[in-house]
Design an enzyme around this catalytic site. Sequence first.
Site, short mmCIF file in Angstrom:
data_model
loop_
_atom_site.label_atom_id
_atom_site.label_comp_id
_atom_site.label_asym_id
_atom_site.label_seq_id
_atom_site.Cartn_x
_atom_site.Cartn_y
_atom_site.Cartn_z
N ARG A 29 -12.49 2.42 -5.28
CA ARG A 29 -13.16 1.34 -4.55
C ARG A 29 -13.55 1.79 -3.16
NH1 ARG A 29 -10.19 -4.44 -3.33
NH2 ARG A 29 -8.41 -3.04 -3.11
N ASP A 35 -0.49 -2.85 -4.57
CA ASP A 35 -1.70 -2.90 -3.74
C ASP A 35 -2.35 -1.52 -3.77
OD1 ASP A 35 -3.65 -3.52 -1.68
OD2 ASP A 35 -2.39 -5.21 -1.13
N ASP A 36 -3.13 -1.16 -2.73
CA ASP A 36 -3.83 0.11 -2.79
C ASP A 36 -2.85 1.28 -2.94
OD1 ASP A 36 -6.36 -1.05 -2.46
OD2 ASP A 36 -6.17 -1.04 -0.28
N LYS A 76 -14.67 -0.44 0.15
CA LYS A 76 -14.83 -1.83 0.60
C LYS A 76 -15.10 -1.84 2.10
CE LYS A 76 -9.74 -2.11 0.18
NZ LYS A 76 -8.52 -2.91 0.11
N HIS A 94 -3.94 -1.51 -6.86
CA HIS A 94 -5.36 -1.79 -6.68
C HIS A 94 -6.22 -0.54 -6.63
CE1 HIS A 94 -4.34 -5.98 -4.73
NE2 HIS A 94 -3.91 -5.85 -5.97
N ASP A 125 0.85 -1.20 0.00
CA ASP A 125 0.00 0.00 0.00
C ASP A 125 0.88 1.24 0.00
OD1 ASP A 125 -2.19 -1.66 0.28
OD2 ASP A 125 -2.66 -1.06 2.33
#
Length: 370
Positions: free
Chosen positions: A261, A208-209, A263, A230, A188
């Site tokens: 996103r 990743d994020d 989540k 991501h 991240d």
Amino acid sequence: MSAKFIPFILASCAVVSNAAGLPRSSDCVGTIASLSDVASAQKCSTVNINAFTVPAGEGFTLSLVNGATVNLQGDVLFGNKSWAGPLFTISGDDITFNGNGHRFDGGGPFYWDGLGSNGGTTKPRPMLKIKISGTFSNLYVVNSPAQAFSVSNPGPLVISSVTVDDSQGDHPNSQSNGLAAGKCHNTDGFDVSTNDLVIENSTVKNQDDCIAINEGSNIVFKNNACSGGHGISIGSITSNHAVSGVVISGNSITNEQQAIRIKTDAVATDSSVSNVTYSGNTATGLTKFGILIDQSYPSTLGVPGAGVPISDINFTGAESTISVASGADRVAVNCAKGGCLGTWDWSSLKVTGGKAGPINNFTGIDGFSQ
Ligand SMILES: *[C@@H]1O[C@H](CO)[C@@H](O)[C@H](O)[C@H]1NC(C)=O
Ligand SMILES: *[C@@H]1O[C@H](CO)[C@@H](O)[C@H](O)[C@H]1NC(C)=O
Ligand SMILES: *[C@@H]1O[C@H](CO)[C@@H](O)[C@H](O)[C@H]1NC(C)=O
Ligand SMILES: *[C@@H]1O[C@H](CO)[C@@H](O)[C@H](O)[C@H]1NC(C)=O
Ligand SMILES: *[C@@H]1O[C@H](CO)[C@@H](O)[C@H](O)[C@H]1NC(C)=O
């Protein structure tokens, strides 16, 4: 402290006068060229960091006086050893940190095994723990062992012109069994649980994020470039965390799983996500989703839970232009019954390519159809 001790305290520092012309105990320039310099240098209002290597298994921790300025004057390398970290921690109020374009190198390839923080060897994380108010700028971070920045500022903070470059982790290595070495819940760019934060003009190349906002309010993420990972995430949201007042604007998102996103954990309770505005973001090369809003985390489009209500999620202002790869869903919104609330103005969202995704248990999206 009585005045007669001040010259003794200042012995190793250059004396600088304050506005009133009187020396304070922090009116000095501290220089750090090894960890043994930190304790005395961090008492000074100016701290210069020279190029040096932090010994493996040790953290570089700066606890600064109010109003201090930190200047990076060379690259800092962190020695390689499997341990919990973090590698660098900075705390203090009203701090100016200027990386001057120099590097912090976390030695990522030494740790990356394709398993991220979910398995394999213990990886020091986060690489940088930011606990300052003020400004933090111009740092080039390469090869974070796992998550790069964790931000929990005690007062307003602007992070700008920072790069996180974990792109070496895009490829398999000898330890990763053919997986992208930096893959899986690993790198991240920014993990954020905080209030009053701006991150701008920054770049994240990772797996990743780009940013994960887990809690907090008054958070702005603007004019940043994200690639390889991501996308821009709110969440995952676990129990007892509220996110509200977030503005995500002017970012470019390239070759990520999804652009945007939200989540929330299917089993979480007593949390909420509200008042999030997206504008002027552009994205291309998205392999899974353009926009994904999902109350079933850690599943994707699984059975959602209503314990984290989501409301007031708008795409307004400058148009957000999102282009997904063939096979990807343009927009998927997976709400539990009663989990997504109110009217969401999506009139400034344009998504092309791929196929329409599901919109479950929610009819409040206004100004957009796919
Ligand atoms: C840590 O290991 C990586 C990968 O092997 C290497 O590139 C880096 O130079 C090492 N760092 C130090 C400080 O030795
Ligand atoms: C971010 O970039 C813009 C455009 O170059 C500039 O006007 C702004 O001052 C930058 N922000 C910071 C905090 O440096
Ligand atoms: C929504 O968030 C913005 C930006 O943080 C803030 O200025 C505004 O007051 C918030 N609106 C509501 C209704 O909370
Ligand atoms: C609607 O929400 C319920 C839970 O509230 C869930 O069981 C169901 O799967 C959802 N419907 C769809 C189509 O996802
Ligand atoms: C989002 O859009 C809705 C519907 O137009 C509006 O009521 C709400 O105030 C907007 N929220 C923000 C933060 O702009």
